[in-house]
Design a protein around this motif. Sequence first.
Motif, PDB file in Angstrom:
ATOM      1  N   ASP A 298      -4.369  12.236  -2.904  1.00 46.68           N
ATOM      2  CA  ASP A 298      -4.176  10.853  -3.344  1.00 46.68           C
ATOM      3  C   ASP A 298      -2.734  10.552  -3.726  1.00 46.68           C
ATOM      4  O   ASP A 298      -2.379   9.390  -3.928  1.00 46.68           O
ATOM      5  CB  ASP A 298      -5.073  10.557  -4.555  1.00 46.68           C
ATOM      6  CG  ASP A 298      -6.546  10.571  -4.209  1.00 46.68           C
ATOM      7  OD1 ASP A 298      -6.873  10.393  -3.027  1.00 46.68           O
ATOM      8  OD2 ASP A 298      -7.363  10.778  -5.118  1.00 46.68           O
TER       9      ASP A 298
ATOM     10  N   HIS B 130      -3.536   7.343 -11.720  1.00 47.32           N
ATOM     11  CA  HIS B 130      -4.420   7.609 -10.586  1.00 47.32           C
ATOM     12  C   HIS B 130      -5.480   6.529 -10.474  1.00 47.32           C
ATOM     13  O   HIS B 130      -5.806   6.063  -9.371  1.00 47.32           O
ATOM     14  CB  HIS B 130      -5.076   8.991 -10.733  1.00 47.32           C
ATOM     15  CG  HIS B 130      -5.971   9.352  -9.591  1.00 47.32           C
ATOM     16  ND1 HIS B 130      -7.320   9.073  -9.583  1.00 47.32           N
ATOM     17  CD2 HIS B 130      -5.694   9.946  -8.399  1.00 47.32           C
ATOM     18  CE1 HIS B 130      -7.843   9.496  -8.447  1.00 47.32           C
ATOM     19  NE2 HIS B 130      -6.889  10.036  -7.714  1.00 47.32           N
TER      20      HIS B 130
ATOM     21  N   THR C 202      -5.597   4.323  -7.110  1.00 42.87           N
ATOM     22  CA  THR C 202      -6.723   4.434  -6.174  1.00 42.87           C
ATOM     23  C   THR C 202      -7.772   3.344  -6.395  1.00 42.87           C
ATOM     24  O   THR C 202      -8.349   2.844  -5.435  1.00 42.87           O
ATOM     25  CB  THR C 202      -7.383   5.817  -6.301  1.00 42.87           C
ATOM     26  OG1 THR C 202      -7.852   6.005  -7.641  1.00 42.87           O
ATOM     27  CG2 THR C 202      -6.402   6.909  -5.962  1.00 42.87           C
TER      28      THR C 202
ATOM     29  N   ARG D  93      -5.531  -0.105  -6.102  1.00 42.57           N
ATOM     30  CA  ARG D  93      -4.606  -0.101  -4.966  1.00 42.57           C
ATOM     31  C   ARG D  93      -3.180  -0.423  -5.391  1.00 42.57           C
ATOM     32  O   ARG D  93      -2.415  -1.031  -4.645  1.00 42.57           O
ATOM     33  CB  ARG D  93      -5.067  -1.079  -3.885  1.00 42.57           C
ATOM     34  CG  ARG D  93      -6.468  -0.832  -3.368  1.00 42.57           C
ATOM     35  CD  ARG D  93      -6.610   0.565  -2.773  1.00 42.57           C
ATOM     36  NE  ARG D  93      -7.971   0.844  -2.323  1.00 42.57           N
ATOM     37  CZ  ARG D  93      -8.390   2.052  -1.933  1.00 42.57           C
ATOM     38  NH1 ARG D  93      -7.554   3.073  -1.965  1.00 42.57           N
ATOM     39  NH2 ARG D  93      -9.634   2.224  -1.534  1.00 42.57           N
TER      40      ARG D  93
END
Length: 297
Positions: free
Chosen positions: A167, A218, A222, A225
Motif C-alpha cells: 500500500d 494508511h 487507502t 484515497r
Amino acid sequence: MIPDITELCVASWNVEHNGGSGGTRRLAHRILAGYRPHVVFRHELTGAWDHGKRDLYAEATALGGLFPFMAAPREGRSRNPTGVMVDPRLFEIVAHTDHDLPWKPLCHVQVRLKGCPKTVHLASGHLCHFDPVLRATESRRITTLADHGRTALVGMDANSYPYRIADEVSQQIVWDEVEDPVHFQHRTIERNGVRVNDTLPSEILTGGPKPVFTDLAHHAGTGFRQSGALTPTASLKRTDQGPPQRIDWILGTPDWEPTLLRVEVVDTEEVRRVSDHALVIAYFDLSAVQHMLSTTQ
C-alpha cells in the motif's frame, strides 16, 4: 468549546537535533506555528531540558501558548527526548508520566477535551534507532496505553517500516544496494533466512485481526484515497540509506477513525532546511471528537 474551531489539528515532527542553531530552530517554530496545531508530538527535543527547560517553553510560546511536556533525558542514554504539547483552550490536563524504556522514555500526557468526561492518552514515541528487539519491546509498551478500552493518540518516529508494503508509495528498499552497513544492521530483521525490512513495530501496533491502533495515514491513504498521506517522511537528506520511507506515524485507537478528515505530509524546502524528517499532520472533525469523548467506558 471555542466556536471558531471546527477541526482538531494534531502534528507530529522529528526536528533534527531540535533545529540545531537558533535561526534554524526559529524557522521550525514558524513552520509548525503556521498550522496552528492543538496537539504536537515532538521528537528530538535535544537540549530543551537544559536551563530550566528554556527552549521547551520558547517553542510552546511560539506555537501560540501551548502547554508543554517532555520526558527527562537519562544519563547514559539518548539525549534526544520526546515531548507533547497541548492547547489549553481545548484541553484540561489530567496527568503526565514518563515510561522509562531502555533507550528513550515515552512522554505520556493524559488530557480531557473540555466538556467531555473521557480521558485521552497522548504519547510521543521515538523508537530505538539501533535495535529491532528494543523497538518491538517499546511498541508493546505503547499498546498498554490502549488497554481497558482507553482512547489514545500516539505520534512517533518509528525507525522502522509499515508492514503493508504493497500500500505504500515509497520506493521499496533493495538492501543489497544500501551503502551504509550500520543502517542495514539497525533496520533489518531475519525472516526465513533472509534479511528484510523491520516491520515488527507496525505489526505489533496496527496489525492482526483486531489491531490495537489505526495507522491514520494508511487509513487516509487507502480508505479516503488521499495518496499524499502516504508520502515518505525520512530520510530527506541522506542518500546512502536507500530511498526515503514513511517511518513517522500518527496512530489512534480505532475510535478515532470516524473522526478523521485528512492526513498531510509536509515536505517542503523549508522543512528540509530544518530536519531530515517531514512534518506529519492529522485533522479531525472536532464535533465528532467531542461526541466520541462524551461518554466514558
